[in-house]
Design an enzyme around this catalytic site. Structure first.
Site, PDB file in Angstrom:
ATOM      1  N   ASP A  73       0.691   1.542  -1.906  1.00 44.26           N
ATOM      2  CA  ASP A  73      -0.105   2.290  -0.921  1.00 44.26           C
ATOM      3  C   ASP A  73      -1.143   3.129  -1.656  1.00 44.26           C
ATOM      4  O   ASP A  73      -0.840   3.777  -2.662  1.00 44.26           O
ATOM      5  CB  ASP A  73       0.840   3.172  -0.093  1.00 44.26           C
ATOM      6  CG  ASP A  73       0.181   3.728   1.157  1.00 44.26           C
ATOM      7  OD1 ASP A  73      -0.864   4.405   1.029  1.00 44.26           O
ATOM      8  OD2 ASP A  73       0.714   3.515   2.253  1.00 44.26           O
TER       9      ASP A  73
ATOM     10  N   ASN B 250       6.076   2.193  11.375  1.00 40.52           N
ATOM     11  CA  ASN B 250       5.472   2.895  12.510  1.00 40.52           C
ATOM     12  C   ASN B 250       4.873   1.913  13.520  1.00 40.52           C
ATOM     13  O   ASN B 250       4.209   0.952  13.129  1.00 40.52           O
ATOM     14  CB  ASN B 250       4.351   3.820  12.005  1.00 40.52           C
ATOM     15  CG  ASN B 250       4.861   4.865  11.032  1.00 40.52           C
ATOM     16  OD1 ASN B 250       5.986   5.338  11.160  1.00 40.52           O
ATOM     17  ND2 ASN B 250       4.049   5.217  10.049  1.00 40.52           N
TER      18      ASN B 250
ATOM     19  N   GLN C 284       1.224   5.168  13.537  1.00 40.78           N
ATOM     20  CA  GLN C 284       0.601   3.941  13.032  1.00 40.78           C
ATOM     21  C   GLN C 284      -0.908   4.110  12.994  1.00 40.78           C
ATOM     22  O   GLN C 284      -1.513   4.535  13.987  1.00 40.78           O
ATOM     23  CB  GLN C 284       0.974   2.742  13.924  1.00 40.78           C
ATOM     24  CG  GLN C 284       0.483   1.415  13.355  1.00 40.78           C
ATOM     25  CD  GLN C 284       0.939   0.196  14.168  1.00 40.78           C
ATOM     26  OE1 GLN C 284       1.458   0.341  15.280  1.00 40.78           O
ATOM     27  NE2 GLN C 284       0.741  -0.980  13.612  1.00 40.78           N
TER      28      GLN C 284
ATOM     29  N   HIS D 274       3.436  -3.482   9.116  1.00 38.96           N
ATOM     30  CA  HIS D 274       3.773  -3.242   7.711  1.00 38.96           C
ATOM     31  C   HIS D 274       5.015  -2.366   7.631  1.00 38.96           C
ATOM     32  O   HIS D 274       5.294  -1.589   8.543  1.00 38.96           O
ATOM     33  CB  HIS D 274       2.614  -2.592   6.948  1.00 38.96           C
ATOM     34  CG  HIS D 274       2.061  -1.379   7.610  1.00 38.96           C
ATOM     35  ND1 HIS D 274       1.198  -1.451   8.684  1.00 38.96           N
ATOM     36  CD2 HIS D 274       2.239  -0.056   7.380  1.00 38.96           C
ATOM     37  CE1 HIS D 274       0.873  -0.234   9.078  1.00 38.96           C
ATOM     38  NE2 HIS D 274       1.499   0.632   8.307  1.00 38.96           N
TER      39      HIS D 274
ATOM     40  N   HIS E 247       6.776   0.513   5.240  1.00 41.40           N
ATOM     41  CA  HIS E 247       6.624   1.455   4.127  1.00 41.40           C
ATOM     42  C   HIS E 247       7.930   1.498   3.335  1.00 41.40           C
ATOM     43  O   HIS E 247       9.005   1.685   3.911  1.00 41.40           O
ATOM     44  CB  HIS E 247       6.383   2.875   4.647  1.00 41.40           C
ATOM     45  CG  HIS E 247       5.100   3.067   5.375  1.00 41.40           C
ATOM     46  ND1 HIS E 247       3.966   3.568   4.759  1.00 41.40           N
ATOM     47  CD2 HIS E 247       4.755   2.854   6.664  1.00 41.40           C
ATOM     48  CE1 HIS E 247       2.983   3.668   5.658  1.00 41.40           C
ATOM     49  NE2 HIS E 247       3.441   3.240   6.817  1.00 41.40           N
TER      50      HIS E 247
HETATM   51  P1  5GP Z   1       0.569   3.548   8.988  1.00 41.23           P
HETATM   52  O1  5GP Z   1       0.111   4.966   9.201  1.00 41.23           O
HETATM   53  O2  5GP Z   1      -0.259   2.579   9.799  1.00 41.23           O
HETATM   54  O3  5GP Z   1       2.045   3.337   9.186  1.00 41.23           O
HETATM   55  O4  5GP Z   1       0.332   3.259   7.464  1.00 41.23           O
HETATM   56  C1  5GP Z   1      -0.866   2.833   6.922  1.00 41.23           C
HETATM   57  C2  5GP Z   1      -0.766   3.026   5.417  1.00 41.23           C
HETATM   58  O5  5GP Z   1      -1.722   2.198   4.814  1.00 41.23           O
HETATM   59  C3  5GP Z   1      -1.030   4.451   4.943  1.00 41.23           C
HETATM   60  O6  5GP Z   1       0.088   4.898   4.186  1.00 41.23           O
HETATM   61  C4  5GP Z   1      -2.293   4.323   4.107  1.00 41.23           C
HETATM   62  O7  5GP Z   1      -2.267   5.168   2.976  1.00 41.23           O
HETATM   63  C5  5GP Z   1      -2.276   2.866   3.712  1.00 41.23           C
HETATM   64  N1  5GP Z   1      -3.575   2.250   3.529  1.00 41.23           N
HETATM   65  C6  5GP Z   1      -4.624   2.298   4.407  1.00 41.23           C
HETATM   66  N2  5GP Z   1      -5.663   1.587   3.935  1.00 41.23           N
HETATM   67  C7  5GP Z   1      -5.254   1.048   2.736  1.00 41.23           C
HETATM   68  C8  5GP Z   1      -5.886   0.201   1.781  1.00 41.23           C
HETATM   69  O8  5GP Z   1      -7.048  -0.220   1.926  1.00 41.23           O
HETATM   70  N3  5GP Z   1      -5.151  -0.148   0.694  1.00 41.23           N
HETATM   71  C9  5GP Z   1      -3.865   0.286   0.513  1.00 41.23           C
HETATM   72  N4  5GP Z   1      -3.229  -0.116  -0.607  1.00 41.23           N
HETATM   73  N5  5GP Z   1      -3.246   1.100   1.383  1.00 41.23           N
HETATM   74  C10 5GP Z   1      -3.925   1.473   2.496  1.00 41.23           C
END
Ligand code: 5GP
Ligand code: ZN
Length: 136
Positions: free
Chosen positions: A32, A88, A95, A101, A103
């Protein structure tokens, strides 16, 4: 299916470079970019599914097996003290990227990762409503 406008489709399929820990026909596992803790990784299916509701059973099953494998390897490498597996669904649940995805968040004694909630109380009304829903 891929979604042309989805950043995780592009990352999962190698169109955008990422720090990849693991890859197979169905998944890519990446670090991440905004880690909650050292070693925070994301399991991305290569196909586009917005969230858990859309995920086919076969991919869901494989994803948890993969979560176990990657969490075990990260624990070995990082010597972390524990692990959170977080997933999420929906804006209200945190989310931000609408491509399913998982985590994988290594935990360390005295880290400052802010996961958790204030426990409420299971009411008789809520319990009855939910149990009735499941019995239908
Ligand atoms: P969510 O909030 O949707 O459960 O998690 C999205 C996650 O994706 C976040 O932890 C954020 O830091 C990560 N993330 C968002 N854009 C990118 C990206 O371009 N590359 C990587 N490696 N992580 C990303
Ligand atoms: Zn996608």
């Amino acid at each position: 299916m891929k979604d042309q406008n989805c950043i995780f489709c592009k990352i999962a399929n190698g169109d955008i470079p990422s720090a990849t820990l693991y890859e197979d026909d169905d998944f890519r596992v990446i670090l991440d970019l905004g880690p909650a803790a050292k070693g925070h990784a994301l399991i991305l299916p290569k196909e586009h599914f917005a969230d858990l509701y859309e995920l086919p059973d076969e991919i869901a099953a494989k994803a948890l097996v993969l979560a176990k494998k990657i969490a075990s390897k990260l624990t070995e490498i990082l010597k972390c003290d524990g692990f959170n597996v977080v997933q999420n669904n929906g804006v209200c649940a945190g989310q931000t990227v609408f491509h399913f995805h998982i985590h994988l968040i290594p935990r360390y004694e005295n880290d400052h990762v802010g996961l958790g909630w204030t426990p409420g109380k299971l009411t008789e009304e809520d319990k009855a409503e939910i149990l009735v829903g499941f019995s239908e």
